[in-house]
Each structure stands twice: as C-alpha cells, then as structure tokens.
Write an enzyme that holds these catalytic residues in place. Sequence first.
Site, PDB file in Angstrom:
ATOM      1  N   GLU A  25       0.817  -1.207   0.000  1.00  0.00           N
ATOM      2  CA  GLU A  25       0.000   0.000   0.000  1.00  0.00           C
ATOM      3  C   GLU A  25       0.855   1.263   0.000  1.00  0.00           C
ATOM      4  OE1 GLU A  25      -0.154  -2.652   2.062  1.00  0.00           O
ATOM      5  OE2 GLU A  25      -2.045  -2.671   3.140  1.00  0.00           O
ATOM      6  N   CYS A  35      -2.782  -2.361   7.336  1.00  0.00           N
ATOM      7  CA  CYS A  35      -2.379  -2.210   8.736  1.00  0.00           C
ATOM      8  C   CYS A  35      -2.576  -0.746   9.150  1.00  0.00           C
ATOM      9  CB  CYS A  35      -0.922  -2.633   8.904  1.00  0.00           C
ATOM     10  SG  CYS A  35       0.267  -1.495   8.140  1.00  0.00           S
ATOM     11  N   CYS A  54      -0.442   1.721   7.015  1.00  0.00           N
ATOM     12  CA  CYS A  54      -0.942   1.925   5.656  1.00  0.00           C
ATOM     13  C   CYS A  54      -2.275   2.661   5.653  1.00  0.00           C
ATOM     14  CB  CYS A  54      -1.049   0.583   4.937  1.00  0.00           C
ATOM     15  SG  CYS A  54       0.576  -0.182   4.694  1.00  0.00           S
TER      16      CYS A  54
END
Length: 144
Positions: free
Chosen positions: A55, A83, A86
Amino acid sequence: MDSDEFYMQMALAEARRALEEGEIPVGAVVVCGDRVVAKARNQTERLNDSTAHAEMLALTAAMNALGAKYLPDCTMYVTLEPCHMCAGAAYWSKLGRLVYGASDEQRGYARLGCPLHPRTRVRRGVLADEAAALLKIFFENIRK
C-alpha cells in the site's frame, strides 16, 4: 466480473509475484478513473525496509504518477486489509475509495481502531478467499 473484481485480480497478480520473491503476498493497485496509475507488492525483505508495504509503495507511486499529494478520485485495491501504518497513509492521501480482499484479524486497521479519511468509501471482502489462500501458502512454507 465487476470492475472491483477486475482490479483486485491485478492486485492478486502482484501478491503472487511477492510470494514468488519470498515476501508476504500482498499486492496493491491504484486506479484513477479507468486508468491504473500504480501497482505494487510487498518488498520489505527485498528493500530491507519494514515500511515497504504494498500500500505504501502503491500510494507513493500513484502520487508521483499524478503529480498530486492527494488521491480523492482514486481507488486503491489491496489484497489484505491495510495495517495501521498503511491506513494512516491512505488517510493522509485523502484516498477516495479503498477495496480490500482478506481481513486481517490481528493487524488490520479496523481492529486497531485506525480511522480512514471520513470521505474514503470502503468495500471489504472482494476475492477474499483467493487473497487468504496466498497468505496461507506463505505461512505454511515458512513453518516448514
């Protein structure tokens, strides 16, 4: 096949490349209109960089390709729920839409309470089984 599945297939292709390279198999594609402006896969091992998530790399590439620091008209397709890090990058990029495949029950942004930008629309579970299968292969291989 709807367009979300079409672009998620591209993200899955990136995830398969990551798996072949010994990386956690996560792929991302950023689309603006009908144009793919960035593709990326996890490269934390290759780059020896814990922030080199698919990402992060895809968002940076998209901003460079568009010459913009915000992506309100773009959709990011990613094979695994982002996560916290990101999701934060997606927040600050003002990403218009996020589409992801498999949920991440341990490190996903939703579980950790990390908000996305209020204008970011989210679609979950697109080709989730395919994305989860790649992750399963990766983790079975490292446990051998």
